[in-house]
Write a protein that holds these residues in place. Structure first.
Motif, short mmCIF file in Angstrom:
data_model
loop_
_atom_site.label_atom_id
_atom_site.label_comp_id
_atom_site.label_asym_id
_atom_site.label_seq_id
_atom_site.Cartn_x
_atom_site.Cartn_y
_atom_site.Cartn_z
N GLY A 74 -3.19 7.12 1.71
CA GLY A 74 -4.47 6.72 1.11
C GLY A 74 -4.34 5.99 -0.20
O GLY A 74 -5.34 5.79 -0.90
N ALA A 75 -3.11 5.56 -0.54
CA ALA A 75 -2.94 4.78 -1.77
C ALA A 75 -3.70 3.47 -1.65
O ALA A 75 -3.83 2.89 -0.57
CB ALA A 75 -1.46 4.49 -1.99
N ASP A 76 -4.21 2.98 -2.78
CA ASP A 76 -4.93 1.71 -2.79
C ASP A 76 -3.97 0.53 -2.87
O ASP A 76 -4.29 -0.57 -2.39
CB ASP A 76 -5.87 1.67 -3.99
CG ASP A 76 -6.85 2.83 -3.95
OD1 ASP A 76 -7.79 2.78 -3.13
OD2 ASP A 76 -6.67 3.79 -4.72
N ILE A 77 -2.81 0.75 -3.48
CA ILE A 77 -1.77 -0.27 -3.62
C ILE A 77 -0.44 0.41 -3.30
O ILE A 77 -0.19 1.54 -3.75
CB ILE A 77 -1.74 -0.84 -5.05
CG1 ILE A 77 -3.08 -1.49 -5.39
CG2 ILE A 77 -0.60 -1.84 -5.23
CD1 ILE A 77 -3.25 -1.84 -6.87
N CYS A 78 0.42 -0.27 -2.55
CA CYS A 78 1.71 0.29 -2.15
C CYS A 78 2.82 -0.50 -2.83
O CYS A 78 2.88 -1.73 -2.71
CB CYS A 78 1.88 0.23 -0.64
SG CYS A 78 0.52 1.00 0.27
N LYS A 79 3.70 0.21 -3.53
CA LYS A 79 4.72 -0.47 -4.35
C LYS A 79 6.11 0.06 -4.03
O LYS A 79 6.33 1.27 -3.96
CB LYS A 79 4.42 -0.23 -5.84
CG LYS A 79 5.49 -0.77 -6.78
CD LYS A 79 5.33 -0.22 -8.18
CE LYS A 79 6.51 -0.60 -9.06
NZ LYS A 79 6.51 0.13 -10.34
N ILE A 80 7.06 -0.86 -3.90
CA ILE A 80 8.45 -0.46 -3.75
C ILE A 80 9.34 -1.41 -4.55
O ILE A 80 9.09 -2.62 -4.60
CB ILE A 80 8.89 -0.42 -2.27
CG1 ILE A 80 10.26 0.27 -2.13
CG2 ILE A 80 8.90 -1.81 -1.64
CD1 ILE A 80 10.61 0.66 -0.70
#
Length: 257
Positions: free
Chosen positions: A169-175
Motif C-alpha cells: 500500500g505504499a504510495d511510492i516504491c523506492k529501491i
C-alpha cells in the motif's frame, strides 16, 4: 509505453508527472546544524526535502523529534518534507527495534507537519502495516524503501521487491542498489523499465549508487523513475549529484522527450 500511474501530490509538487522531482537530504545532528543545512537550500532547485532523522542526536526523544519536524517544516518555505529514519540494516545511523521504529515514524506521520514518511518495507510486517495505516489516516504519503549496499540483485528480484512494496500500500516504491559493474547499472535500469511498463500503478524511485551508477540518477526518467536524490553541500549517499547540475540535465532530457 508504461502503465497508467497515479501521481502523488504533496503540497505543490506532483511526483509521477513531468520531469523527475529532486529530493535533497538534510542530515544535521543538532538543531543548529539542521538550520544551517536548510537555509543553504534557499534558491536551489529542490522539490522535496528529506530529513534524515536517524542522524539526530536526540533520536530517542520522540517529542524532541516531532518538535524538530515542526521547526524544519516552518523553515522550508512551502517545500514538502519527507521524514526518514534510515536504520543500520539499510545503511543508516539508527539502531532501533521494530516497535520503537514504528512508534517514531507513526509520531512523525501524526505530527501534522510531515508530508511523506519513509518506511523500510523489510522491517517487521506489523510495524510496517501500522506505519502505513497511520500515515494514510493523516493523508501522509508513504515511501516504501529498500537499500542494498552489498550489490545489485537480479532483475527479477528487483521487480519482486518493488511489487511487494506496492502490495503493502505504499504510495511510492523506492529501491537503491550498489553496482559492481556497468552491467549492474543496466540491470537496475531495465528492472525499472519492466516494473514501470508491466506492474506499476504508482510512482517509482530507483537508483544505482556510487560513481558507477550516476547515470541512473540523471536518466532514470527514461526508464520510469519519478524522482532522484541530489545534494546541496555534502552527499547523504554515494553518487549524488549537485542539485543545480542535476536540474540542468533533467531539463535537457525532459525537453528531448
Amino acid at each position: 509505453m508504461g502503465r497508467i500511474i497515479t501521481p502523488v501530490r504533496v503540497k505543490d509538487v506532483t511526483i509521477g508527472e513531468g520531469a523527475p522531482k529532486i529530493i535533497v537530504s538534510v542530515t544535521g545532528r543538532t538543531p543548529d546544524e539542521l538550520r544551517t543545512q536548510v537555509d543553504a537550500l534557499s534558491g536551489r532547485p529542490v522539490d522535496i526535502v528529506e530529513w534524515r532523522v536517524d542522524f539526530l542526536a536526540a533520536l530517542d526523544d520522540t517529542p524532541a523529534v516531532t518538535d524538530q519536524a515542526r521547526t524544519l517544516a516552518a523553515r522550508l518555505g512551502g517545500r514538502p518534507l519527507l521524514a526518514t529514519c534510515r536504520t543500520s540494516h539499510e545503511g543508516g545511523e539508527a539502531t532501533i527495534e521494530d516497535d520503537a521504529y514504528a512508534d517514531l515514524v507513526v509520531a512523525l506521520a501524526e505530527s501534522g507537519v510531515v508530508d511523506l514518511v519513509d518506511v523500510e518495507y523489510r522491517r517487521d510486517e506489523r510495524a510496517v502495516e501500522r506505519i502505513v495505516a497511520a500515515a494514510h489516516a493523516r493523508n501522509v504519503a508513504v515511501v516504501a524503501s529498500n537499500h542494498d549496499f552489498d550489490g545489485t540483485p537480479a532483475k527479477e528480484e528487483i521487480v519482486s521487491r518493488l511489487r511487494a512494496m506496492q502490495a503493502l500500500g505504499a504510495d511510492i516504491c523506492k529501491i537503491a542498489v550498489m553496482p559492481r559493474t556497468p552491467a549492474d547499472v543496466l540491470t537496475l535500469l531495465d528492472a525499472t523499465r519492466i516494473m514501470h511498463e508491466s506492474h506499476a500503478d504508482r510512482p517509482l524511485i530507483t537508483m544505482s549508487m556510487g560513481g558507477l551508477g550516476v547515470i541512473s540518477r540523471i536518466a532514470g526518467q527514461v526508464f520510469g523513475s519519478a524522482a532522484t536524490f541530489g545534494m546541496v553541500g555534502a552527499a547523504s549517499a554515494p553518487g549524488q549529484v549537485d542539485a543545480s547540475e542535476l536540474r540542468a540535465v533533467l531539463d535537457v532530457l525532459e525537453r528531448s522527450r
